[in-house]
Motif scaffolding. Structure first.
Motif, short mmCIF file in Angstrom:
data_model
loop_
_atom_site.label_atom_id
_atom_site.label_comp_id
_atom_site.label_asym_id
_atom_site.label_seq_id
_atom_site.Cartn_x
_atom_site.Cartn_y
_atom_site.Cartn_z
N UNK A 10 7.64 -2.13 -2.25
CA UNK A 10 7.49 -2.62 -0.89
C UNK A 10 6.00 -2.74 -0.57
N UNK A 11 5.66 -3.42 0.53
CA UNK A 11 4.25 -3.53 0.90
C UNK A 11 3.60 -2.17 1.07
N UNK A 12 2.36 -2.06 0.61
CA UNK A 12 1.60 -0.83 0.79
C UNK A 12 1.46 -0.55 2.29
N UNK A 13 1.84 0.64 2.71
CA UNK A 13 1.86 0.94 4.14
C UNK A 13 0.47 0.90 4.77
N UNK A 26 0.26 -3.03 11.53
CA UNK A 26 1.01 -1.98 12.22
C UNK A 26 2.46 -2.05 11.76
N UNK A 27 2.99 -1.01 11.13
CA UNK A 27 4.39 -1.02 10.69
C UNK A 27 5.34 -1.09 11.89
N UNK A 28 6.34 -1.95 11.79
CA UNK A 28 7.32 -2.10 12.86
C UNK A 28 8.70 -1.61 12.45
N UNK A 52 5.79 -5.91 9.51
CA UNK A 52 4.48 -5.48 9.97
C UNK A 52 3.90 -6.49 10.98
N UNK A 53 3.24 -5.94 11.99
CA UNK A 53 2.45 -6.77 12.89
C UNK A 53 1.06 -6.89 12.26
N UNK A 54 0.58 -8.12 12.08
CA UNK A 54 -0.69 -8.39 11.40
C UNK A 54 -1.63 -9.12 12.35
N UNK A 55 -2.90 -8.67 12.41
CA UNK A 55 -3.90 -9.34 13.25
C UNK A 55 -5.23 -9.44 12.49
N UNK A 56 -5.97 -10.53 12.74
CA UNK A 56 -7.35 -10.60 12.25
C UNK A 56 -8.18 -9.61 13.06
N UNK A 57 -9.06 -8.89 12.40
CA UNK A 57 -9.88 -7.91 13.12
C UNK A 57 -10.74 -8.57 14.19
N UNK A 70 -5.84 -11.52 19.38
CA UNK A 70 -4.93 -12.17 20.32
C UNK A 70 -3.90 -13.06 19.62
N UNK A 71 -4.11 -13.30 18.32
CA UNK A 71 -3.20 -14.18 17.59
C UNK A 71 -2.34 -13.33 16.66
N UNK A 72 -1.09 -13.02 17.05
CA UNK A 72 -0.25 -12.15 16.24
C UNK A 72 0.41 -12.88 15.08
N UNK A 73 0.50 -12.19 13.96
CA UNK A 73 1.22 -12.66 12.80
C UNK A 73 2.24 -11.60 12.42
N UNK A 74 3.28 -12.00 11.73
CA UNK A 74 4.31 -11.04 11.30
C UNK A 74 4.50 -11.14 9.79
N UNK A 75 4.44 -10.00 9.13
CA UNK A 75 4.74 -9.93 7.70
C UNK A 75 6.16 -9.38 7.56
#
Length: 210
Positions: free
Chosen positions: A92-95, A129-131, A136-141, A145-150
């Motif tokens: 699974x994805x590395x936490x 951020x694990x959901x 996972x919730x993914x954001x550029x540092x 404001x632009x959310x991505x989901x893995x």
């Protein structure tokens, strides 16, 4: 004068933090070595740059089963690639770091190169951020404001999902178009995102001006 014109375009209600985040995201679209030389966006070279940019052919990174998406921008072909980072012990994805970002330096020798500290912490790095349920919730540092989901797609593979114009797509690549301006305040013409409709498989392109 350019700074004043740019500020007038911004809505007075635009949060300062969002504006600064956007500037950081765009400022680091050049290798750090560019800071040591004359700005590639100097107005005196605008016409020459425009002709050169027309001739640029942006390569598509080679296919890889770990590939999630990639980012490109003018004035050169150096490409940021984001791959899934699988924990071999769990499958699974590395936490702590579910996505691995790195460069393909097409504008040099085509070599792969890790992001340096500043690029990772202030520009192209990601926060996750694990959901739960391997999502996972993914954001550029630099642009949170632009959310991505893995998460897993219907094919069982991990994909990056983005919501654009109230439509969810599987994100494939992002392109940032810059014309003129200065090194610290480039004139961003548009940001273009390409992806796939998860329901139909149809390619979708969405473009906006930050």
């Amino acid at each position: 004068m350019l700074r004043k014109r740019w500020l007038k375009k911004m809505n007075n209600n635009t949060p300062l933090k969002l504006v600064l985040s956007l500037l950081l995201f765009i400022n680091f679209t050049l290798p750090l070595s560019a800071a040591k030389c004359e700005s590639p966006f100097a107005d005196t070279a605008a016409s020459r740059r425009h002709q050169q940019q027309k001739a640029i052919v942006f390569p598509v990174p080679p296919s890889d089963p770990s590939r999630l998406f990639y980012v490109q921008r003018n004035p050169n072909t150096n490409t940021l690639v984001y791959d899934i980072n699988i924990d071999k012990s769990t499958g699974k994805p590395d936490k702590d770091a579910p996505i691995h970002p790195y460069w393909i330096r097409y504008n040099e020798k085509g070599q792969k190169e890790e992001l340096n500290y500043i690029q990772r912490k202030f520009a192209y790095g990601l926060v996750s951020k694990p959901l739960g349920n391997d999502k996972y919730d993914i954001r550029f540092v630099s642009y949170k404001k632009f959310p991505l989901s893995l998460m897993k797609a219907a094919d069982g593979k991990y994909r990056i999902f983005a919501t654009v114009n109230q439509k969810q797509i599987i994100l494939n690549n992002i392109f940032i178009r810059i014309e003129g301006g200065s090194f610290w305040l480039p004139n961003v013409i548009y940001v273009e995102m390409k992806g796939t409709d998860p329901a139909t498989g149809k390619e979708i392109t969405e473009r906006f001006k930050p």
